[in-house]
Write a protein that holds these residues in place. Structure first.
Motif, short mmCIF file in Angstrom:
data_model
loop_
_atom_site.label_atom_id
_atom_site.label_comp_id
_atom_site.label_asym_id
_atom_site.label_seq_id
_atom_site.Cartn_x
_atom_site.Cartn_y
_atom_site.Cartn_z
N ALA A 105 53.61 2.82 -8.28
CA ALA A 105 53.80 2.17 -7.11
C ALA A 105 52.73 1.47 -6.57
N ARG A 106 52.53 0.18 -6.10
CA ARG A 106 51.35 -0.37 -5.64
C ARG A 106 51.77 -1.05 -4.43
N PRO A 107 51.55 -0.10 -3.46
CA PRO A 107 51.84 -0.66 -2.03
C PRO A 107 50.64 -0.90 -1.12
N PHE A 108 49.44 -0.87 -1.86
CA PHE A 108 48.33 -1.13 -1.26
C PHE A 108 47.26 -2.01 -2.19
N PRO A 109 46.29 -2.80 -1.40
CA PRO A 109 45.62 -3.75 -2.24
C PRO A 109 44.63 -2.80 -3.10
N PRO A 110 44.16 -3.25 -4.49
CA PRO A 110 43.24 -2.82 -5.25
C PRO A 110 41.83 -2.38 -4.60
N GLN A 111 41.37 -1.06 -4.74
CA GLN A 111 40.32 -0.40 -4.06
C GLN A 111 39.14 -0.12 -4.98
N ASN A 112 37.91 -0.12 -4.67
CA ASN A 112 36.79 0.71 -5.22
C ASN A 112 36.87 2.17 -5.02
N MET A 172 56.98 -8.70 2.06
CA MET A 172 55.36 -8.45 2.14
C MET A 172 54.83 -7.45 1.27
N LEU A 173 53.98 -7.85 0.52
CA LEU A 173 53.37 -6.86 -0.61
C LEU A 173 52.81 -5.45 -0.10
N PHE A 174 51.78 -5.89 0.93
CA PHE A 174 51.20 -4.61 1.29
C PHE A 174 51.46 -4.53 2.88
N GLU A 175 51.30 -3.15 3.44
CA GLU A 175 51.61 -3.16 4.69
C GLU A 175 50.27 -2.25 5.15
N ILE A 176 49.61 -2.89 6.02
CA ILE A 176 48.38 -2.48 6.56
C ILE A 176 48.32 -2.09 7.90
N SER A 177 48.11 -0.74 8.24
CA SER A 177 48.11 0.07 9.35
C SER A 177 46.94 -0.07 10.15
N GLU A 178 47.02 -0.07 11.36
CA GLU A 178 45.77 -0.24 12.34
C GLU A 178 45.15 1.20 12.83
N SER A 179 45.98 2.34 12.13
CA SER A 179 45.65 3.52 12.45
C SER A 179 44.39 3.86 12.01
N ARG A 180 43.43 4.69 12.69
CA ARG A 180 42.26 4.78 12.32
C ARG A 180 41.69 6.28 12.64
N GLN A 181 40.68 6.97 11.75
CA GLN A 181 40.38 8.29 12.33
C GLN A 181 38.75 8.13 12.32
N TYR A 182 38.27 8.45 13.43
CA TYR A 182 36.92 8.55 13.66
C TYR A 182 36.22 9.87 13.31
N ILE A 183 35.14 10.07 12.57
CA ILE A 183 34.75 11.15 12.10
C ILE A 183 33.36 11.40 12.59
N MET A 184 33.01 12.34 13.51
CA MET A 184 31.57 12.58 14.19
C MET A 184 30.69 13.55 13.54
N LEU A 185 29.46 13.01 13.07
CA LEU A 185 28.47 13.97 12.49
C LEU A 185 27.25 13.57 12.89
N SER A 186 26.65 14.28 13.88
CA SER A 186 25.37 14.05 14.42
C SER A 186 25.31 12.58 14.91
N ARG A 187 24.50 11.68 14.58
CA ARG A 187 24.49 10.41 15.11
C ARG A 187 25.31 9.37 14.17
#
Length: 276
Positions: A89-96, A1-16
């Motif tokens: 090392a290219r363990p993630f898909p290309p990103q902008n 498998m070329l890329f390993e996508i984690s479902e870990s997420r971080q939520y950052i609260m700022l006002s609304r």
């Protein structure tokens, strides 16, 4: 498998506002035997691989870490005694846009001398260092004298007219620009968490972003960088490049020494958020 996508997420609260940050890739634990970089998708030869070793954490904390060796007198350009390593090392898909985060530990006997390179992001194709002009950019970290830190930007693109007159920028259009020199300092004998957020510019515009956090503190923010001239150039690799230099003997390591690395991650968003 070329890329390993984690479902870990971080939520950052700022006002609304809520900003969701997903981890695109996270290094596996460094193994005690065998290949040291499982899941990294290294796409070229690991130059000077003999300088790389998996070892216990130097602080005595649980888990293994990656140790990079630099022999005394090693420096870029010295063929027979060059320390450090270099690979893509290219363990993630290309990103902008994405964030590279990792932790680094400088050995207590480390001498910063005049400076040296550390891993950062890379995009495009070709060799983005040492005065070579290719369809690519790189944003390696760099240490300077007394541990002063910066992003070392290599890009063949033209920059804003006042770019080189800014106090936080040291220009060198052949070998790379220093962004945010002395905006932070590396220290020895402790783990330091460093993060760089890179957002590509729209081709033909100077609206690319570079931000750096050290131990969670924002130390550098630039919002008008020209990384690319075409949408085919994206953030698509970790440029693991570390060595003493510059190329002259004045930059050489003063002693046999090490840097150590752990907790590499690629995020799809910057680690903090503010309205601009």
């Amino acid at each position: 498998m070329l890329f390993e996508i984690s479902e870990s997420r971080q939520y950052i609260m700022l006002s609304r506002y809520v900003v969701e940050s997903k981890i695109l890739w996270q290094q596996r634990p460094f193994p005690t035997t065998g290949y040291p970089l499982p899941g990294w998708n290294v796409t070229n030869v690991i130059h000077r691989r003999h300088n790389m070793k998996v070892v216990p954490d130097p602080t005595g904390a649980p888990g293994n870490v990656l140790r990079i060796a630099y022999k005394k007198n090693s420096v870029s350009g010295k063929k027979n005694n060059i320390g450090g390593v270099r690979f893509l090392a290219r363990p993630f898909p290309p990103q902008n846009s994405c964030t590279l985060t990792y932790e680094i530990y400088f050995a207590p006997n480390f001498h910063f001398v005049l400076g040296g390179k550390l891993p950062g992001l890379y995009g495009g194709r070709g060799t983005c260092s040492g005065g070579r002009s290719s369809m690519c950019y790189s944003t390696r970290f760099m240490w300077r004298r007394n541990g002063a830190g910066e992003i070392y930007l290599y890009s063949p693109m033209t920059q804003a007219s006042d770019f080189c007159s800014r106090p936080e920028v040291h220009c060198n259009f052949d070998y790379g620009h220093s962004l945010g020199r002395r905006s932070f300092h590396f220290t020895k004998g402790k783990w330091i968490k460093i993060q760089q957020y890179i957002r590509m510019n729209a081709p033909g515009r100077r609206d690319g972003i570079a931000r750096v956090w050290v131990d969670g503190r924002l130390v550098l923010s630039m919002t008008d960088i020209n990384y690319r001239g075409t949408t085919s150039v994206m953030a698509n690799a970790i440029y693991f490049s570390t060595f003493f230099g510059g190329s002259s003997s004045r930059w050489a390591s003063a002693v046999d020494t090490f840097t150590y690395y752990k907790k590499f991650e690629i995020w799809d968003h910057q680690p903090s958020f503010r309205i601009e």
